[in-house]
Design an enzyme around this catalytic site. Structure first.
Site: not given
Ligand code: E4P
Length: 215
Positions: A27, A56, A82-84
């Site tokens: 996402t 996310a 964890i999307k960074l």
């Protein structure tokens, strides 16, 4: 190549899971905004449907904010990645989560050197956006090929997650290059099944079967 579904829409995720070929979900804040719901609620519901990595994305731009948000997101479910963003703070946050054993997806990658930084920080996934590069007259597939070669040169374990896939030719090309994962909308996944010779062949088989059984 693993297949991730690029959406926050629960009905699409359920449909894709029923196809039996989905390995995870990605996402981003734009996709979550389309749902009209809170990210936490969407990610929690996805984690009840898909048994695989679910990316996310953090909203904060500073390191402390990214760490705080990422830690909250990681609490939702063990499959949350964890999307960074690929910024100085994003790479530092990636290194932080790597040390803690939390999976990361470094996003908005548009150059090989950016992918090198993500690998140095121990990212689980790097997301090069091929469609957005094509949009500005570059060739997104060339970037996937460069990253593949560079990661193989050094044995980096970061997985190449080809993102911003817009059509079936993108899927074919990144699979040939050796992307580890492709994330795509449901419409692209559905287009992969289609070939006119399959449709025509099936029609002919069924017509012959009907003729043979109505004599
Ligand atoms: C996935 O991680 C990306 O956010 C997504 O693939 C971007 O796709 P788009 O360029 O079609 O918005």
């Amino acid at each position: 190549m693993e297949f991730f579904l690029d959406t926050g829409i629960i009905a699409e995720i359920k449909e894709a899971v029923s196809l039996g070929i989905i390995d995870g979900v990605t996402t981003n804040p734009s996709l979550i905004a389309k749902t009209g719901r809170k990210q936490e609620d969407v990610i929690r519901e996805i984690s009840e449907i898909v048994d695989g990595p679910i990316s996310a994305e953090v909203i904060a731009l500073d390191l402390d904010g990214m760490i705080k948000e990422g830690e909250e997101l990681a609490k939702i479910h063990k499959n949350v990645v964890i999307k960074l963003p690929l910024t100085e703070a994003g790479i530092a946050a990636c290194a932080h989560f790597t040390k803690k054993g939390i999976k990361t997806n470094v996003t908005l990658c548009f150059s090989m050197n950016q992918a090198l930084l993500a690998a140095k920080a121990g990212a689980t996934y790097i997301s090069p956006f091929i469609g957005r590069l094509d949009d500005i007259g570059h060739n997104g597939n060339d970037l996937i090929a460069e990253i593949r070669q560079m990661y193989d040169n050094y044995g980096f374990k970061t997985k190449i997650l080809a993102a911003s896939i817009r059509h079936s030719a993108h899927v074919r090309e990144v699979a040939l290059i050796g992307a580890d994962v492709g994330t795509m909308p449901l419409s692209v996944i559905k287009s992969l099944y289609k070939h006119p010779l399959t449709t025509n062949g099936l029609e002919a088989f069924l017509a012959d079967h009907k003729k043979a059984n109505t004599k």
